[in-house]
Scaffold this active site. Structure first.
Site, mmCIF file in Angstrom:
data_model
loop_
_atom_site.group_PDB
_atom_site.id
_atom_site.type_symbol
_atom_site.label_atom_id
_atom_site.label_comp_id
_atom_site.label_asym_id
_atom_site.label_seq_id
_atom_site.Cartn_x
_atom_site.Cartn_y
_atom_site.Cartn_z
ATOM 1 N N GLY A 70 2.421 2.108 10.747
ATOM 2 C CA GLY A 70 3.309 3.315 10.656
ATOM 3 C C GLY A 70 4.011 3.844 11.785
ATOM 4 O O GLY A 70 4.621 4.847 11.962
ATOM 5 N N ASN A 115 0.872 -1.203 0.172
ATOM 6 C CA ASN A 115 0.028 -0.132 -0.083
ATOM 7 C C ASN A 115 0.895 0.982 0.103
ATOM 8 O O ASN A 115 1.450 1.514 1.171
ATOM 9 C CB ASN A 115 -1.078 -0.152 1.089
ATOM 10 C CG ASN A 115 -1.653 1.372 1.565
ATOM 11 O OD1 ASN A 115 -1.649 2.038 0.641
ATOM 12 N ND2 ASN A 115 -2.257 1.317 2.584
ATOM 13 N N SER A 127 3.445 -2.039 10.403
ATOM 14 C CA SER A 127 4.989 -2.176 10.478
ATOM 15 C C SER A 127 5.650 -3.443 10.189
ATOM 16 O O SER A 127 6.549 -3.918 10.930
ATOM 17 C CB SER A 127 5.352 -1.637 11.919
ATOM 18 O OG SER A 127 4.946 -0.178 12.017
ATOM 19 N N HIS A 186 -9.489 0.669 4.876
ATOM 20 C CA HIS A 186 -8.142 0.898 5.573
ATOM 21 C C HIS A 186 -8.493 1.861 6.686
ATOM 22 O O HIS A 186 -9.340 2.919 6.491
ATOM 23 C CB HIS A 186 -7.059 1.598 4.422
ATOM 24 C CG HIS A 186 -5.842 1.610 5.317
ATOM 25 N ND1 HIS A 186 -5.337 2.504 5.907
ATOM 26 C CD2 HIS A 186 -4.661 0.613 4.861
ATOM 27 C CE1 HIS A 186 -4.213 2.480 6.294
ATOM 28 N NE2 HIS A 186 -3.616 1.279 5.709
ATOM 29 N N GLU A 201 -5.095 -5.196 10.425
ATOM 30 C CA GLU A 201 -4.325 -4.189 10.546
ATOM 31 C C GLU A 201 -4.424 -3.365 12.017
ATOM 32 O O GLU A 201 -5.312 -2.501 12.010
ATOM 33 C CB GLU A 201 -4.309 -2.955 9.436
ATOM 34 C CG GLU A 201 -3.974 -3.776 8.321
ATOM 35 C CD GLU A 201 -3.196 -2.610 7.131
ATOM 36 O OE1 GLU A 201 -2.232 -2.988 6.679
ATOM 37 O OE2 GLU A 201 -3.890 -1.795 7.069
ATOM 38 N N LYS A 254 0.110 4.453 -0.215
ATOM 39 C CA LYS A 254 -0.555 5.514 0.345
ATOM 40 C C LYS A 254 -0.264 6.660 -0.554
ATOM 41 O O LYS A 254 -0.160 6.511 -2.043
ATOM 42 C CB LYS A 254 -0.141 5.696 1.833
ATOM 43 C CG LYS A 254 -0.222 4.463 2.792
ATOM 44 C CD LYS A 254 0.117 4.763 3.896
ATOM 45 C CE LYS A 254 0.133 3.297 4.760
ATOM 46 N NZ LYS A 254 -0.121 3.528 6.258
ATOM 47 N N GLU A 288 -6.952 4.342 8.067
ATOM 48 C CA GLU A 288 -6.838 5.974 7.667
ATOM 49 C C GLU A 288 -8.092 6.451 6.893
ATOM 50 O O GLU A 288 -8.309 7.532 7.193
ATOM 51 C CB GLU A 288 -5.468 6.029 6.591
ATOM 52 C CG GLU A 288 -4.282 5.856 7.504
ATOM 53 C CD GLU A 288 -2.796 5.343 6.638
ATOM 54 O OE1 GLU A 288 -3.071 5.356 5.631
ATOM 55 O OE2 GLU A 288 -2.102 4.789 7.285
HETATM 56 C C1 PEP Z 1 -0.869 0.027 6.124
HETATM 57 O O1 PEP Z 1 -1.126 1.245 6.291
HETATM 58 O O2 PEP Z 1 -1.452 -0.668 5.256
HETATM 59 C C2 PEP Z 1 0.455 -0.590 6.875
HETATM 60 C C3 PEP Z 1 0.456 -1.565 7.196
HETATM 61 O O3 PEP Z 1 1.581 0.596 6.878
HETATM 62 P P1 PEP Z 1 2.997 0.328 7.572
HETATM 63 O O4 PEP Z 1 3.526 -0.940 7.131
HETATM 64 O O5 PEP Z 1 3.722 1.503 7.360
HETATM 65 O O6 PEP Z 1 2.683 0.036 9.166
#
Ligand code: PEP
Length: 251
Positions: free
Chosen positions: A175, A10, A214, A97, A169, A12, A99
């Site tokens: 992040g 992703n 992460s 997601h 997630e 983003k 976000e």
């Molecule tokens: C995400 O936002 O889908 C995600 C997993 O981000 P990150 O790997 O940066 O934590």
């Protein structure tokens, strides 16, 4: 039971078109070093979906969008329809997601419409669920994920469900550099599968459930080794081709 192994990136709101094309080409170039059994998906911003589809042509890397509109077409300024995404050659769309839930007010109601649009246009949704820190600390993570699944996934037909990817997630791990432990991931992935089984029966065994938050080359193998973890949805580490591919080596 061999479930599909998936590593999805992703991106983003990162990369300009030329950078995205370069990143996609680097993933294609290094793809041969990773087991063919891994299905790679890259999800760039809308602005260069088309160029990235072109850049991965001839490889087995699939392209997805990060969202789609609730409606099919019409007077919805600024929106991108699932039909438009599919017309570019994309196969996947990330929906729900955290976000988007957090910053853009996505609800189960809007997500039901987006899921319907995705399926109507032959896209496979990567449907995201996960609790925030407060919910985890209160021990509500199971209930939160269950509700996010019941309110959306339970509305799918069996045929639609057979073409679904789920991403767990935990918002507190996205992040932040904090990762769920492999045990925490397995515990909730198994629970999610149990919830899916209660509605879809044996078909739940086939549904890929990805971990996101992460995930990086140093922790992917341990997390992916867990029985109910079928890969990852990768944010930050998907922006570096070498890291993204190395995560695929975690299988
Ligand atoms: C995400 O936002 O889908 C995600 C997993 O981000 P990150 O790997 O940066 O934590």
């Amino acid at each position: 039971m061999a479930r599909k192994k998936i590593v999805a990136g992703n991106w983003k709101m990162n990369t300009l078109p030329a950078e995205g094309v370069e990143l996609a080409k680097s993933v294609v170039a290094g793809r041969g070093e990773v087991c063919e059994c891994v299905n790679f998906i890259v999800c760039p911003p809308f602005t260069h979906l088309s160029q990235v589809v072109e850049a991965v042509k001839g490889s087995d890397i699939a392209v997805g969008a990060q969202d789609c509109a609730t409606e099919a077409k019409g007077a919805y300024t600024g929106e991108i329809a699932a039909q438009m995404i599919a017309a570019l050659g994309c196969k996947y769309v990330i929906l729900g997601h955290s976000e988007r839930r957090q910053y853009y007010g996505e609800t189960s109601e809007t997500l039901n419409k987006k899921m319907a649009q995705a399926y109507a246009n032959g896209l496979t949704p990567i449907y995201c669920v996960g609790e925030n820190l407060e919910e985890r600390e209160a021990g509500n993570h199971f209930a939160v994920c269950k509700a996010q699944i019941e309110e959306v996934v339970f509305n799918l037909t069996e045929e639609q469900f057979a073409n679904l990817v789920i991403a767990y997630e935990p918002v507190w791990a996205i992040g932040t550099g904090k990762t769920a432990t492999a045990e925490q991931a397995q515990e909730i992935h198994a629970y999610i599968r149990e919830v899916l089984r209660s509605k879809f029966g044996a078909a739940a065994e086939e549904c890929p459930i990805l971990y996101g938050g992460s995930c990086k080359p140093s922790n992917a193998a341990e997390i992916f080794a867990k029985e109910d973890v079928d890969g990852g949805l990768i944010g930050g580490a998907a922006l570096v081709a070498g890291d993204f591919l190395a995560i695929g080596k975690g299988f």
